[in-house]
Motif scaffolding. Structure first.
Motif, PDB file in Angstrom:
ATOM      1  N   ILE A 607       0.833  -1.203   0.000  1.00  7.54           N
ATOM      2  CA  ILE A 607       0.000   0.000   0.000  1.00  7.54           C
ATOM      3  C   ILE A 607       0.867   1.253   0.000  1.00  7.54           C
ATOM      4  CG2 ILE A 607      -1.671   1.295   1.359  1.00  7.54           C
ATOM      5  CD1 ILE A 607      -2.801  -1.396   2.305  1.00  7.54           C
ATOM      6  N   LEU A 608       1.931   1.246   0.773  1.00 11.69           N
ATOM      7  CA  LEU A 608       2.823   2.405   0.787  1.00 11.69           C
ATOM      8  C   LEU A 608       3.496   2.594  -0.569  1.00 11.69           C
ATOM      9  CD1 LEU A 608       4.456   2.041   4.325  1.00 11.69           C
ATOM     10  CD2 LEU A 608       2.700   3.659   3.594  1.00 11.69           C
ATOM     11  N   ASP A 609       3.845   1.503  -1.226  1.00 14.06           N
ATOM     12  CA  ASP A 609       4.409   1.617  -2.574  1.00 14.06           C
ATOM     13  C   ASP A 609       3.404   2.229  -3.544  1.00 14.06           C
ATOM     14  OD1 ASP A 609       6.761   0.544  -1.689  1.00 14.06           O
ATOM     15  OD2 ASP A 609       6.313  -1.495  -2.346  1.00 14.06           O
ATOM     16  N   GLU A 610       2.145   1.858  -3.391  1.00 12.69           N
ATOM     17  CA  GLU A 610       1.118   2.398  -4.274  1.00 12.69           C
ATOM     18  C   GLU A 610       0.913   3.893  -4.032  1.00 12.69           C
ATOM     19  OE1 GLU A 610      -2.039  -0.111  -3.167  1.00 12.69           O
ATOM     20  OE2 GLU A 610      -1.136  -1.903  -4.037  1.00 12.69           O
ATOM     21  N   VAL A 611       0.990   4.313  -2.769  1.00 13.65           N
ATOM     22  CA  VAL A 611       0.847   5.738  -2.477  1.00 13.65           C
ATOM     23  C   VAL A 611       2.032   6.518  -3.032  1.00 13.65           C
ATOM     24  CG1 VAL A 611       0.648   7.429  -0.634  1.00 13.65           C
ATOM     25  CG2 VAL A 611      -0.529   5.255  -0.439  1.00 13.65           C
ATOM     26  N   ILE A 612       3.227   5.956  -2.886  1.00 17.39           N
ATOM     27  CA  ILE A 612       4.416   6.628  -3.417  1.00 17.39           C
ATOM     28  C   ILE A 612       4.330   6.745  -4.937  1.00 17.39           C
ATOM     29  CG2 ILE A 612       6.916   6.403  -3.675  1.00 17.39           C
ATOM     30  CD1 ILE A 612       6.967   5.116  -0.903  1.00 17.39           C
ATOM     31  N   LYS A 707      -6.928  -3.409   1.840  1.00 21.59           N
ATOM     32  CA  LYS A 707      -6.632  -2.237   1.012  1.00 21.59           C
ATOM     33  C   LYS A 707      -7.850  -1.339   0.862  1.00 21.59           C
ATOM     34  CE  LYS A 707      -2.877  -4.198  -1.766  1.00 21.59           C
ATOM     35  NZ  LYS A 707      -2.388  -4.497  -3.123  1.00 21.59           N
ATOM     36  N   GLU A 708      -9.002  -1.941   0.682  1.00 22.51           N
ATOM     37  CA  GLU A 708     -10.205  -1.134   0.551  1.00 22.51           C
ATOM     38  C   GLU A 708     -10.493  -0.368   1.833  1.00 22.51           C
ATOM     39  OE1 GLU A 708     -13.283   0.386  -1.719  1.00 22.51           O
ATOM     40  OE2 GLU A 708     -11.658  -0.976  -2.323  1.00 22.51           O
ATOM     41  N   LYS A 711      -7.963   2.483   2.152  1.00 22.72           N
ATOM     42  CA  LYS A 711      -8.285   3.567   1.217  1.00 22.72           C
ATOM     43  C   LYS A 711      -9.462   4.392   1.726  1.00 22.72           C
ATOM     44  CE  LYS A 711     -10.878   2.989  -2.256  1.00 22.72           C
ATOM     45  NZ  LYS A 711     -11.547   2.537  -3.490  1.00 22.72           N
ATOM     46  N   ASP A 712     -10.520   3.712   2.153  1.00 25.49           N
ATOM     47  CA  ASP A 712     -11.703   4.436   2.624  1.00 25.49           C
ATOM     48  C   ASP A 712     -11.389   5.257   3.875  1.00 25.49           C
ATOM     49  OD1 ASP A 712     -13.049   3.278   0.549  1.00 25.49           O
ATOM     50  OD2 ASP A 712     -13.978   1.700   1.771  1.00 25.49           O
ATOM     51  N   GLU A 713     -10.665   4.654   4.812  1.00 26.36           N
ATOM     52  CA  GLU A 713     -10.351   5.370   6.052  1.00 26.36           C
ATOM     53  C   GLU A 713      -9.412   6.539   5.791  1.00 26.36           C
ATOM     54  OE1 GLU A 713     -10.560   6.314  10.037  1.00 26.36           O
ATOM     55  OE2 GLU A 713     -11.771   4.914   8.836  1.00 26.36           O
ATOM     56  N   SER A 714      -8.450   6.372   4.878  1.00 25.67           N
ATOM     57  CA  SER A 714      -7.530   7.463   4.555  1.00 25.67           C
ATOM     58  C   SER A 714      -8.268   8.618   3.893  1.00 25.67           C
ATOM     59  CB  SER A 714      -6.417   6.950   3.634  1.00 25.67           C
ATOM     60  OG  SER A 714      -5.697   5.896   4.231  1.00 25.67           O
ATOM     61  N   ILE A 715      -9.168   8.296   2.973  1.00 28.00           N
ATOM     62  CA  ILE A 715      -9.942   9.341   2.304  1.00 28.00           C
ATOM     63  C   ILE A 715     -10.872  10.043   3.297  1.00 28.00           C
ATOM     64  CG2 ILE A 715     -11.757   9.712   0.581  1.00 28.00           C
ATOM     65  CD1 ILE A 715     -10.430   7.473  -1.059  1.00 28.00           C
ATOM     66  N   LYS A 716     -11.413   9.258   4.219  1.00 25.92           N
ATOM     67  CA  LYS A 716     -12.296   9.844   5.223  1.00 25.92           C
ATOM     68  C   LYS A 716     -11.541  10.829   6.116  1.00 25.92           C
ATOM     69  CE  LYS A 716     -15.356   8.438   9.010  1.00 25.92           C
ATOM     70  NZ  LYS A 716     -15.866   7.277   9.783  1.00 25.92           N
ATOM     71  N   ARG A 717     -10.313  10.514   6.428  1.00 31.19           N
ATOM     72  CA  ARG A 717      -9.519  11.395   7.285  1.00 31.19           C
ATOM     73  C   ARG A 717      -8.933  12.580   6.530  1.00 31.19           C
ATOM     74  NH1 ARG A 717      -5.878   7.417  11.194  1.00 31.19           N
ATOM     75  NH2 ARG A 717      -7.584   6.084  11.930  1.00 31.19           N
ATOM     76  N   VAL A 931      -7.797  -9.121  12.335  1.00 33.94           N
ATOM     77  CA  VAL A 931      -8.533 -10.382  12.193  1.00 33.94           C
ATOM     78  C   VAL A 931      -9.732 -10.198  11.271  1.00 33.94           C
ATOM     79  CG1 VAL A 931      -9.911 -12.078  13.448  1.00 33.94           C
ATOM     80  CG2 VAL A 931      -7.763 -11.259  14.419  1.00 33.94           C
ATOM     81  N   GLN A 932     -10.353  -9.031  11.338  1.00 35.77           N
ATOM     82  CA  GLN A 932     -11.527  -8.761  10.515  1.00 35.77           C
ATOM     83  C   GLN A 932     -11.170  -8.562   9.042  1.00 35.77           C
ATOM     84  OE1 GLN A 932     -13.578  -5.249  11.778  1.00 35.77           O
ATOM     85  NE2 GLN A 932     -15.073  -5.306  10.122  1.00 35.77           N
ATOM     86  N   LEU A 933     -10.016  -7.953   8.768  1.00 40.31           N
ATOM     87  CA  LEU A 933      -9.664  -7.588   7.397  1.00 40.31           C
ATOM     88  C   LEU A 933      -8.813  -8.637   6.696  1.00 40.31           C
ATOM     89  CD1 LEU A 933      -8.895  -3.798   7.932  1.00 40.31           C
ATOM     90  CD2 LEU A 933     -10.981  -4.823   7.037  1.00 40.31           C
TER      91      LEU A 933
END
Length: 966
Positions: A607-612, A707-708, A711-717, A931-933
């Motif tokens: 995920i960090l690679d994708e953001v970079i 990842k989903e 993404k959602d939590e990052s966009i929300k913040r 555990v949930q994700l």
């Protein structure tokens, strides 16, 4: 028998032994045990003929005078050596027979009462196996040099011994003499002497004999009990002294190890290794609902029964939070007790050491335990199954692992969760169901036994009492308040409660003050039992009282259970490991065995690679996407609310004025906000696109949910910079104010932009009209499609309105009321009933198409109008103000896209990357979230494999260390 100083002359010895034979000892004979003296007296050689032999262990019995004389055996040969050997054997047999007569006579003469008293004394004697060094070395050499099997074979048969039994009249006299032999030595070690027995021998003075015979049975019992208590206290003091010396010595040794004097790495203690296994199993059980069968000491009891106080006495420190009547233990606390040079405590997940010798550290430890308990309790609950692991080390502490559970309650009070009672019961049952768990059942002795709740629960879990130890607390209050002390005796004898136990103990845990120290509680407990009638009257036995004896018994039981079951548990985990490894090989042969944490770290890096990668997007790509999306968002407003109303005006001046006003209103209220929305959506879409492209390389869908969620939590913040909107508004306003097209390419680009926009709108309008009127004649004949009744009405209305437009090509955008009436009457004349609203709606779409077609034809005429534009359309019938409008809109889009791209690349991408990192860190600390994700059988199997391997390896290391300690 005569005594002269330290020399004892035995008449029997003088009569039986020749003067040339003697006995030589390494130490004075008086310091030996009487039976040891007897054996030494017979078999030890003496090279000093001048010293008279000691004969304190032999006596001339009158009953032996009636022994039948055996006929002398015929001597074969006249050799002196053979005669001496025969005589020596005869003397040895005679002396051994005398010794056996003494023992047999004492056994018979003592009777039932003496036997019972002796058995009680024997049970009260402590285990002296740890203090064998106290016994002199020659005692052990003596046992090594004498072959007891040969002596047993040399003794006569039982039938011959029965013939040689003494007269019953002499039994009392023989018993008294045996007692005098056992008690005569005052210089010997007290741990090897038998307790005194009241005198009954005829060898004592006649007055004392008569006085003893006249005494009542009660006085005899009291005398015996007093002697018994004195003996017990003597042993207790000696044990305490030896334990204190041993404690100090071990403390010095451990301190040397800590300081590195031996220059070696200090290994983990045995109990610490075992505790680590239990910690792993605790996590394993809570996550996967599996139960191990490794031993633990499970402490259960009713609320406020004194569980915490007993544990503190065993740990020798006031380490638990306390409250008067309030539930303080809200989650299981696993306490690992071990020996160490310093009295300290430490949590499993912390490196801080709490010095239990300092009051401020003790207060901090209690506060930390309370905080951890409250933190583990979820919202809306009262207790938690989450275990708090604590280790306590100190000199003289018994090694074991205890689990303190919340107290069992009978009523749920205000403020508690409704299921608190059932939760505590199920939690206690889960721990006690372990077949190797030692149940330490705590019962408050100051309350009525009938109020006990926990005893019924313990009897259900361990009906045979094979692993239960019962502890009666607050015995001081029980003795003071209970009208019948016999109830306490019934409790500790296991006759009152409907449960069985391995052992019963009675303890006192202080006077009830929270400020009492452990030392003061120990002193109070010792003083109480020394002066208690319960012990003096025989209701309690010495080994059943004090928390020290309790801790010794629990520790012995714990280690016995560990040694009996740990290897079986290791084999069980070994078999589980084999099964799990086989399942992995068959189902996931090409994948690594990554557990949930390892998978999370891998997903985190991806995920960090994708953001970079977002920072590597080209400026041209950003601007192209932003311009396209922004125009899609605002094109409808531009056409419907700006261009069409302005185009209805009569001249160019009115057109430009209308356009300027509407553009200014649009820029002030809507355009900057719409632009930022577009930029934020574009950033999200690009972020998602890079995630999808990265997934395509690996094809591992186990990270999709994670990842989903990230993404959602990052966009929300994420929140766009507040200053961006103000600066963007100024830039857009300036771009729309400019009307100066500098060159022909810009003019051509504006015309192309206008033409594409109008064609797109015309295409959409024609599609709407086609849906309104239904299929045309070609579709009806070729595709066998028919019009609906509404579509038929729409089609008739359209035809009528088209005839109106042909007559008035310069018609305005709106129909007059009389025109609507005319159209409706014409349709009614053809038998079509139509509503005025339907007429206006159809007119709107037809006029829109008509206007767009005219605008497109006008756009073609303006392709060569740049020259007239430069002259401001002076002396020209051609006016291309609409082209200038579209150029202004196009320029605004370009400038806005460039500005948003700069904000994205310079600020927002980095802020998004920061938000993603924060979200990943938060998710990494939330085990429930992981555990949930990250789910699936693959993850579960890898988790089980890792835990089982770790448990098996640690168990095998513990077993190896356990064998070495043996």
């Amino acid at each position: 028998m005569l005594r002269a100083g330290s020399v004892v002359t035995c008449i029997a010895c003088k009569n039986l032994l020749p003067s040339r034979m003697g006995v030589k000892f390494r130490v004075p004979l008086q310091k030996l045990h009487p039976f040891s003296r007897a054996i030494h007296h017979r078999f030890s050689a003496n090279n000093n003929p001048q010293r008279p032999p000691h004969c304190s262990a032999a006596r001339h019995y009158t009953s032996l005078s009636r022994l039948p004389m055996r006929p002398p055996k015929s001597r074969s040969g006249g050799h002196g050596y053979q005669q001496h050997r025969t005589f020596w054997v005869a003397r040895l047999a005679a002396r051994l027979l005398k010794l056996r007569y003494i023992v047999l006579g004492s056994a018979v003469g003592g009777g039932y009462t003496a036997k019972k008293t002796y058995d009680e004394w024997k049970e009260m004697l402590p285990d002296m196996s740890q203090y064998t060094w106290v016994v002199p070395d020659f005692i052990w050499e003596l046992s090594e040099n004498i072959d007891l099997d040969k002596l047993a074979k040399a003794l006569p048969e039982l039938e011959e011994i029965a013939k040689l039994l003494p007269d019953m009249e002499k039994i009392g006299e023989n018993f008294t003499f045996l007692k005098s032999l056992l008690s005569s030595e005052t210089t010997g070690d007290s741990s090897l002497r038998a307790p005194d027995i009241p005198p009954t021998s005829a060898s004592m003075s006649d007055s004392s004999d008569k006085q003893f015979k006249k005494s009542s049975d009660k006085e005899r019992i009291d005398q015996l009990q007093e002697e018994l208590l004195r003996t017990q206290m003597k042993y207790q003091r000696m044990l305490e002294r030896l334990e204190k010396e041993n404690k100090e010595l071990r403390k010095v040794v451990l301190q040397k190890d800590d300081k590195g004097i031996h220059q070696r790495k200090v290994k983990k203690s045995l109990i610490d290794m075992y505790s680590e296994v239990l910690d792993i199993l605790s996590d394993y059980d809570s996550n996967y609902n599996t139960q191990d069968h490794l031993p633990r000491v499970v402490v259960v009891g009713d609320q406020s029964s004194g569980k915490t106080s007993v544990l503190e006495m065993i740990a020798q420190a006031r380490i638990f939070p306390r409250g008067s009547g309030e539930m303080m233990t809200r989650s299981p606390v696993k306490v690992t007790l071990s020996e160490g040079p310093h009295h300290v405590a430490m949590f499993k997940d912390s490196t801080r050491e709490f010095d239990l010798g300092k009051e401020e550290d003790l207060a901090a430890l209690r506060h930390e335990i309370e905080l951890r308990m409250r933190k583990s309790v979820k919202e809306g609950q009262t207790v938690s199954p989450e275990t708090i692991s604590l280790s306590v080390k100190g000199p003289g502490i018994q090694r074991m692992v205890l689990v303190d559970l919340p107290g069992v309650i009978s009523t749920v009070t205000t403020g508690m969760a409704a299921d608190t009672k059932e939760t505590i019961f199920s939690m206690s049952k889960a721990y006690m169901q372990n077949p190797n768990a030692i149940i330490l059942c705590i019962q408050d002795g100051s309350v009525d036994a009938e109020r006990s709740i926990v005893t019924d629960l313990v009897s259900q879990m361990d009906p045979q009492g094979k692993r239960t130890i019962f502890v009666l607390t607050k015995v001081d209050l029980a003795e003071k308040n209970l009208a019948s002390p016999n109830r306490i005796q019934q409790i500790v004898e296991g006759k009152l409660f409907p449960m069985k136990a391995l052992g019963y103990f009675a303890v006192v845990t202080g006077k009830g003050s929270t400020n009492e120290s452990i030392d003061s509680i120990k002193d109070y407990e010792e003083d109480f039992f020394q002066n208690s009638r319960l012990l003096r009257d025989g209701m309690l036995k010495a080994h059943q009282v004090t928390t020290k004896n309790l801790s010794l018994a629990v520790s012995d039981c714990f280690w016995k259970m560990v040694r009996e079951s740990v290897e079986q548990q290791a084999d069980a985990f070994k078999a589980s490991r084999f099964n799990l490894e086989t399942e992995w090989k068959n189902n996931y042969p090409r994948l690594r065995e990554l557990d949930r944490n390892e998978l999370y770290e891998k997903a985190k890096n991806e995920i960090l690679d994708e953001v970079i990668s977002l920072s590597q997007v080209t400026p041209k790509h950003w601007e192209s996407i932003l311009q396209k999306k922004l125009w899609e968002r605002v094109s409808t407003h531009v056409i419907e609310n700006i261009y069409l109303p302005a185009a209805q005006t009569m001249n160019s001046g009115t057109f430009n004025t209308t356009v300027d006003i509407k553009l200014k209103q649009w820029t002030d209220k809507q355009l900057p906000h719409k632009a930022l929305e577009v930029a934020w959506e574009t950033l999200q879409e690009e972020f998602a696109r890079f995630m999808a492209e990265y997934k395509g390389k690996d094809q591992d869908d186990i990270f999709d949910k994670l990842k989903e969620a990230v993404k959602d939590e990052s966009i929300k913040r994420h929140k766009w910079n507040e200053r961006a909107m103000d600066s963007l508004r100024v830039i857009q306003h300036n771009a729309l104010e400019d009307r100066s097209i500098t060159d022909k390419p810009q003019w051509d680009a504006a015309i192309q932009f206008m033409e594409e926009t109008l064609q797109s709108r015309l295409k959409d309008t024609e599609s709407v009209i086609a849906d309104m009127v239904g299929p045309d004649w070609k579709q009806r004949w070729l595709s066998w499609k028919n019009r609906s009744p509404e579509q038929h009405i729409r089609n008739e209305t359209k035809n009528e309105l088209e005839r109106l437009l042909k007559l008035h090509e310069d018609h305005t955008a709106y129909l007059a009321n009389d025109e609507v009436t005319t159209v409706r009457k014409n349709l009614e004349g053809r038998g079509v009933e139509v509503d005025p609203v339907l007429i206006k709606d159809t007119w709107h779409q037809l006029y829109r198409r008509h206007f767009l077609q005219k605008a497109l034809s006008h756009c073609n005429l303006c392709r060569r109008g740049f020259y007239y534009y430069q002259r401001h359309f002076v002396d020209s019938e051609l006016e291309c103000n609409d082209v200038v409008l579209f150029w202004r809109i196009q320029r605004m889009l370009v400038i806005t896209g460039n500005t948003l791209r700069q904000q994205l690349t310079n600020t927002e991408v980095r802020r998004l990357e920061k938000n993603v990192k924060e979200v990943l860190e938060d998710f990494g600390e939330d085990n429930e979230k992981k555990v949930q994700l990250i789910t699936g059988r693959r993850v579960q199997l890898a988790e089980d494999l890792k835990k089982v391997r770790e448990i098996q390896e640690k168990l095998e290391a513990f077993i190896e260390a356990l064998h070495k300690e043996k």
